[in-house]
Design a protein around this motif. Structure first.
Motif, PDB file in Angstrom:
ATOM      1  N   LEU A   4       0.686  -1.279   0.192  1.00 36.09           N
ATOM      2  CA  LEU A   4       0.073   0.174   0.058  1.00 36.09           C
ATOM      3  C   LEU A   4       0.905   1.388  -0.054  1.00 36.09           C
ATOM      4  CD1 LEU A   4      -2.781  -0.934   2.570  1.00 36.09           C
ATOM      5  CD2 LEU A   4      -2.901  -0.949   0.077  1.00 36.09           C
ATOM      6  N   HIS A   5       2.144   1.455   0.596  1.00 33.37           N
ATOM      7  CA  HIS A   5       2.842   2.331   0.698  1.00 33.37           C
ATOM      8  C   HIS A   5       4.325   2.124   0.076  1.00 33.37           C
ATOM      9  CE1 HIS A   5      -0.211   3.964   3.492  1.00 33.37           C
ATOM     10  NE2 HIS A   5      -0.200   2.691   3.797  1.00 33.37           N
ATOM     11  N   PRO A   6       4.599   2.518  -1.055  1.00 34.42           N
ATOM     12  CA  PRO A   6       5.847   2.468  -1.565  1.00 34.42           C
ATOM     13  C   PRO A   6       7.009   3.108  -0.928  1.00 34.42           C
ATOM     14  CG  PRO A   6       4.156   3.023  -3.304  1.00 34.42           C
ATOM     15  CD  PRO A   6       3.705   3.394  -1.946  1.00 34.42           C
ATOM     16  N   ASP A   7       6.674   4.165  -0.305  1.00 36.74           N
ATOM     17  CA  ASP A   7       7.681   4.852   0.345  1.00 36.74           C
ATOM     18  C   ASP A   7       8.264   3.737   1.662  1.00 36.74           C
ATOM     19  OD1 ASP A   7       7.649   7.009  -1.089  1.00 36.74           O
ATOM     20  OD2 ASP A   7       6.334   8.148   0.220  1.00 36.74           O
ATOM     21  N   TYR A   8       7.104   3.236   2.228  1.00 41.57           N
ATOM     22  CA  TYR A   8       7.496   2.366   3.333  1.00 41.57           C
ATOM     23  C   TYR A   8       8.479   0.945   2.966  1.00 41.57           C
ATOM     24  CZ  TYR A   8       6.559  -1.131   7.283  1.00 41.57           C
ATOM     25  OH  TYR A   8       6.967  -1.804   8.166  1.00 41.57           O
ATOM     26  N   ALA A   9       7.903   0.495   1.476  1.00 41.47           N
ATOM     27  CA  ALA A   9       8.887  -0.491   0.998  1.00 41.47           C
ATOM     28  C   ALA A   9      10.161  -0.078   0.655  1.00 41.47           C
ATOM     29  CB  ALA A   9       8.027  -1.101  -0.243  1.00 41.47           C
ATOM     30  N   ALA A  10      10.412   1.189   0.149  1.00 39.15           N
ATOM     31  CA  ALA A  10      11.692   1.664   0.110  1.00 39.15           C
ATOM     32  C   ALA A  10      12.450   1.752   1.552  1.00 39.15           C
ATOM     33  CB  ALA A  10      11.583   2.885  -0.588  1.00 39.15           C
ATOM     34  N   ALA A  11      11.978   2.266   2.408  1.00 40.83           N
ATOM     35  CA  ALA A  11      12.355   2.375   3.728  1.00 40.83           C
ATOM     36  C   ALA A  11      13.100   1.126   4.159  1.00 40.83           C
ATOM     37  CB  ALA A  11      11.910   3.126   4.731  1.00 40.83           C
ATOM     38  N   LEU A  12      12.260  -0.094   3.745  1.00 39.73           N
ATOM     39  CA  LEU A  12      12.534  -1.691   4.457  1.00 39.73           C
ATOM     40  C   LEU A  12      13.640  -1.959   3.488  1.00 39.73           C
ATOM     41  CD1 LEU A  12       8.841  -2.871   5.008  1.00 39.73           C
ATOM     42  CD2 LEU A  12      10.663  -2.385   6.826  1.00 39.73           C
ATOM     43  N   ALA A  13      13.540  -1.763   2.256  1.00 37.29           N
ATOM     44  CA  ALA A  13      14.718  -2.064   1.231  1.00 37.29           C
ATOM     45  C   ALA A  13      16.134  -1.559   1.783  1.00 37.29           C
ATOM     46  CB  ALA A  13      14.404  -1.929  -0.165  1.00 37.29           C
ATOM     47  N   ASP A  14      15.882  -0.108   2.006  1.00 37.25           N
ATOM     48  CA  ASP A  14      17.240   0.680   2.494  1.00 37.25           C
ATOM     49  C   ASP A  14      17.608  -0.103   3.869  1.00 37.25           C
ATOM     50  OD1 ASP A  14      17.483   2.344   0.513  1.00 37.25           O
ATOM     51  OD2 ASP A  14      16.031   3.890   1.259  1.00 37.25           O
ATOM     52  N   GLU A  18      21.305  -2.060   4.310  1.00 39.82           N
ATOM     53  CA  GLU A  18      22.167  -1.487   5.442  1.00 39.82           C
ATOM     54  C   GLU A  18      22.591   0.068   4.944  1.00 39.82           C
ATOM     55  OE1 GLU A  18      25.128  -3.724   6.861  1.00 39.82           O
ATOM     56  OE2 GLU A  18      24.036  -5.499   7.292  1.00 39.82           O
ATOM     57  N   ASN A  19      21.589   0.618   4.336  1.00 40.85           N
ATOM     58  CA  ASN A  19      21.665   2.296   3.726  1.00 40.85           C
ATOM     59  C   ASN A  19      20.852   2.764   5.086  1.00 40.85           C
ATOM     60  OD1 ASN A  19      22.888   1.401   1.381  1.00 40.85           O
ATOM     61  ND2 ASN A  19      20.845   1.345   0.592  1.00 40.85           N
ATOM     62  N   LEU A  20      21.488   2.803   6.084  1.00 36.03           N
ATOM     63  CA  LEU A  20      20.777   3.212   7.381  1.00 36.03           C
ATOM     64  C   LEU A  20      20.317   4.648   7.600  1.00 36.03           C
ATOM     65  CD1 LEU A  20      22.711   1.178  10.081  1.00 36.03           C
ATOM     66  CD2 LEU A  20      20.805   0.728   8.711  1.00 36.03           C
ATOM     67  N   ASP A  21      21.085   5.561   7.143  1.00 31.40           N
ATOM     68  CA  ASP A  21      20.740   6.926   6.849  1.00 31.40           C
ATOM     69  C   ASP A  21      19.601   7.175   5.906  1.00 31.40           C
ATOM     70  OD1 ASP A  21      22.960   7.785   8.474  1.00 31.40           O
ATOM     71  OD2 ASP A  21      24.282   8.050   6.900  1.00 31.40           O
ATOM     72  N   ALA A  22      19.563   6.622   4.850  1.00 32.30           N
ATOM     73  CA  ALA A  22      18.259   6.758   3.892  1.00 32.30           C
ATOM     74  C   ALA A  22      17.043   5.983   4.641  1.00 32.30           C
ATOM     75  CB  ALA A  22      18.706   6.118   2.597  1.00 32.30           C
ATOM     76  N   ALA A  23      17.420   4.834   5.139  1.00 38.12           N
ATOM     77  CA  ALA A  23      16.130   4.187   5.790  1.00 38.12           C
ATOM     78  C   ALA A  23      15.753   5.331   6.951  1.00 38.12           C
ATOM     79  CB  ALA A  23      16.575   3.041   6.562  1.00 38.12           C
ATOM     80  N   TYR A  37      -1.399   2.307  11.568  1.00 42.26           N
ATOM     81  CA  TYR A  37      -0.656   1.122  11.591  1.00 42.26           C
ATOM     82  C   TYR A  37       0.796   1.428  10.899  1.00 42.26           C
ATOM     83  CZ  TYR A  37      -4.856  -1.288  12.648  1.00 42.26           C
ATOM     84  OH  TYR A  37      -6.028  -1.690  13.280  1.00 42.26           O
ATOM     85  N   LEU A  38       0.549   2.093   9.750  1.00 37.04           N
ATOM     86  CA  LEU A  38       1.833   2.842   9.261  1.00 37.04           C
ATOM     87  C   LEU A  38       2.734   3.375  10.036  1.00 37.04           C
ATOM     88  CD1 LEU A  38       3.868   2.635   6.575  1.00 37.04           C
ATOM     89  CD2 LEU A  38       2.329   4.719   5.831  1.00 37.04           C
ATOM     90  N   ALA A  39       2.166   4.490  10.735  1.00 34.55           N
ATOM     91  CA  ALA A  39       2.856   5.315  11.699  1.00 34.55           C
ATOM     92  C   ALA A  39       3.632   4.471  12.859  1.00 34.55           C
ATOM     93  CB  ALA A  39       2.134   6.330  12.121  1.00 34.55           C
ATOM     94  N   THR A  40       2.871   3.491  13.118  1.00 33.69           N
ATOM     95  CA  THR A  40       3.559   2.599  14.415  1.00 33.69           C
ATOM     96  C   THR A  40       4.641   2.005  13.764  1.00 33.69           C
ATOM     97  OG1 THR A  40       1.350   2.817  15.379  1.00 33.69           O
ATOM     98  CG2 THR A  40       2.877   1.027  16.129  1.00 33.69           C
ATOM     99  N   ASP A  41       4.324   1.319  12.792  1.00 32.11           N
ATOM    100  CA  ASP A  41       5.180   0.257  12.082  1.00 32.11           C
ATOM    101  C   ASP A  41       6.658   1.185  11.832  1.00 32.11           C
ATOM    102  OD1 ASP A  41       4.903  -2.496  12.028  1.00 32.11           O
ATOM    103  OD2 ASP A  41       5.158  -2.685   9.943  1.00 32.11           O
ATOM    104  N   ALA A  42       6.364   2.316  11.223  1.00 31.35           N
ATOM    105  CA  ALA A  42       7.548   3.490  10.959  1.00 31.35           C
ATOM    106  C   ALA A  42       8.498   3.513  12.148  1.00 31.35           C
ATOM    107  CB  ALA A  42       7.227   4.467  10.088  1.00 31.35           C
ATOM    108  N   THR A  43       7.549   3.905  13.291  1.00 35.90           N
ATOM    109  CA  THR A  43       8.161   4.540  14.425  1.00 35.90           C
ATOM    110  C   THR A  43       9.293   3.319  15.086  1.00 35.90           C
ATOM    111  OG1 THR A  43       6.385   5.895  15.160  1.00 35.90           O
ATOM    112  CG2 THR A  43       7.716   5.194  16.912  1.00 35.90           C
ATOM    113  N   PHE A  44       8.561   2.011  15.075  1.00 34.73           N
ATOM    114  CA  PHE A  44       9.293   0.807  15.286  1.00 34.73           C
ATOM    115  C   PHE A  44      10.612   0.728  14.510  1.00 34.73           C
ATOM    116  CE2 PHE A  44      10.462  -3.630  14.707  1.00 34.73           C
ATOM    117  CZ  PHE A  44      10.914  -3.963  16.039  1.00 34.73           C
ATOM    118  N   PHE A  45      10.313   0.724  13.035  1.00 28.66           N
ATOM    119  CA  PHE A  45      11.577   0.485  12.550  1.00 28.66           C
ATOM    120  C   PHE A  45      12.665   1.804  12.468  1.00 28.66           C
ATOM    121  CE2 PHE A  45       9.227  -2.911  10.654  1.00 28.66           C
ATOM    122  CZ  PHE A  45       9.936  -3.917  10.562  1.00 28.66           C
ATOM    123  N   LEU A  46      12.381   2.873  12.754  1.00 26.59           N
ATOM    124  CA  LEU A  46      12.885   4.008  13.115  1.00 26.59           C
ATOM    125  C   LEU A  46      14.079   3.684  14.210  1.00 26.59           C
ATOM    126  CD1 LEU A  46      14.303   6.773  12.163  1.00 26.59           C
ATOM    127  CD2 LEU A  46      12.230   7.952  13.288  1.00 26.59           C
TER     128      LEU A  46
END
Length: 73
Positions: A4-14, A18-23, A37-46
């Protein structure tokens, strides 16, 4: 969420590549999403990204937020 969210997929790929700054930059933008749900998942992965960068002071409040305030998501 990735479909649903290509930006999220790109962040996970980064993160996986191990492109940690980009992620971190991408996850940071997603933490304010209107989708809870996206905000929570993104917060966890950040927080996880910060842990990998050894930025523990930045990571701990994010992970605590996920554990307490966002636990229902």
């Amino acid at each position: 969420l990735r479909d649903l969210h290509p930006d999220y997929a790109a962040a996970l790929a980064d993160l996986a590549d191990e492109n940690l700054d980009a992620a971190a930059e991408k996850f940071s933008k997603l933490t304010t999403s209107a989708d809870p749900y996206l905000a929570t998942d993104a917060t966890f992965f950040l927080g996880r990204t910060y842990m990998l960068q050894e930025k523990f002071e930045e990571a701990l409040p994010l992970l605590s937020d996920v554990q307490t305030k966002r636990a229902e998501w």
